[in-house]
Scaffold this active site. Structure first.
Site, PDB file in Angstrom:
ATOM      1  N   ALA A 139       5.462   2.542  -5.580  1.00 52.33           N
ATOM      2  CA  ALA A 139       4.589   1.128  -5.837  1.00 52.33           C
ATOM      3  C   ALA A 139       2.991   1.481  -5.474  1.00 52.33           C
ATOM      4  O   ALA A 139       2.192   0.979  -6.246  1.00 52.33           O
ATOM      5  CB  ALA A 139       5.286   0.284  -4.977  1.00 52.33           C
ATOM      6  N   TYR A 140       3.087   2.148  -4.096  1.00 56.10           N
ATOM      7  CA  TYR A 140       1.752   2.797  -3.916  1.00 56.10           C
ATOM      8  C   TYR A 140       1.083   3.744  -4.828  1.00 56.10           C
ATOM      9  O   TYR A 140      -0.189   3.177  -5.141  1.00 56.10           O
ATOM     10  CB  TYR A 140       1.579   3.348  -2.768  1.00 56.10           C
ATOM     11  N   SER A 141       1.756   4.627  -5.463  1.00 54.68           N
ATOM     12  CA  SER A 141       1.106   5.393  -6.624  1.00 54.68           C
ATOM     13  C   SER A 141       0.717   4.399  -7.781  1.00 54.68           C
ATOM     14  O   SER A 141      -0.427   5.007  -8.366  1.00 54.68           O
ATOM     15  CB  SER A 141       2.230   6.520  -6.995  1.00 54.68           C
TER      16      SER A 141
END
Length: 263
Positions: free
Chosen positions: A157-159
């Site tokens: 999700a962060y990526s």
């Protein structure tokens, strides 16, 4: 070196701690006028006091960057008070779920981090760029992340949110360039601090059954420089890209990671 940032009106989101604090104080040392924006004004005020002690004017403004009405209000209040916006530094962001595969990540977790890391930056840029276009001058520095350049298992999700921010940055750079506006992205690798130690390293230590110190050493071993970045390393990169020394640099992703993403 004088970066010629004295009196430049600089809006910084997420200034309360870590990189945000270091970036705010770095601009204060260069003599910039600061507008520090975020949700927790009580957390921002100590940074504002530190900056004022360096002799610069500081305005603290409430703003949830995921709310477009609030970012528009931030821009209008800044213009009313200071007459212009020269620099925008988007630091506000989050880490999202750590150690979860993509199929373990909930839709809510995914949407929340995308809203913060992508939509929040879009909102602030949407709010300030019209005035920069009108004055034919502006610098935008978005703080991304190297996991948005190479990806990372357990950080989908962060990526995804940081990959998206790269696209936003590059498109705005192409659109704003003809108006003498630079739009760039600083991509930190691992940055030493509470989030890195208490979340990232703690997750590795728990998974591998090793100590926190060993987890930190393993992370550092991934980088050519064999050390983890500091908040000040990120601040220095932001200063450079916000200065006219970088007048011919736009649309770039500058990894500040001791040699990982590009090697």
């Amino acid at each position: 070196m004088d970066l010629q940032l004295k009196n430049k009106v600089t809006v910084i989101t997420g200034p309360a701690k870590g990189m945000g604090r270091a970036i705010s104080l770095a601009f204060a040392k260069e003599g910039a006028q600061l507008v520090l924006a975020g949700r927790d004004l009580a957390a921002i005020e100590p940074v504002a006091q530190e900056a004022r002690a360096l002799g610069v004017a500081v305005h603290v403004e409430p703003c949830d960057m995921t709310d477009s009405a609030q970012t528009e209000a931030l821009a209008q209040q800044t213009l009313a008070a200071l007459g212009r916006i020269d620099i925008l530094v988007n630091v506000a962001g989050g880490s999202g779920p750590i150690g979860k595969t993509g199929w373990e990540t909930s839709t809510d977790e995914f949407n929340q981090i995308v809203a913060l890391n992508m939509t929040g930056c879009f909102n602030t840029m949407h709010a300030v760029l019209p005035s920069m276009v009108a004055q034919r001058y502006g610098k935008v520095v978005n703080v991304g992340g190297t996991f948005g350049m190479r990806g990372r298992a357990g950080r989908m999700a962060y990526s995804a949110s940081k990959w998206g921010l790269r696209g936003i940055t590059k498109s705005f750079a192409l659109e704003a360039g003809p108006h003498n506006i630079n739009v760039n992205c600083v991509a930190p690798g691992m940055v030493d601090g509470p989030r890195f130690r208490d979340k990232v390293c703690a997750n590795m230590a728990d998974k591998l059954g090793i100590s926190l110190e060993e987890a930190m050493t393993r992370h550092a071993a991934d980088y050519a420089m064999k050390r983890v970045s500091t908040d000040e390393d990120i601040a220095h990169a932001c200063l450079f890209l916000a200065s006219d020394l970088a007048r011919q640099i736009t649309g770039v992703d500058l990894p500040v990671d001791g040699g990982w993403a590009m090697l």
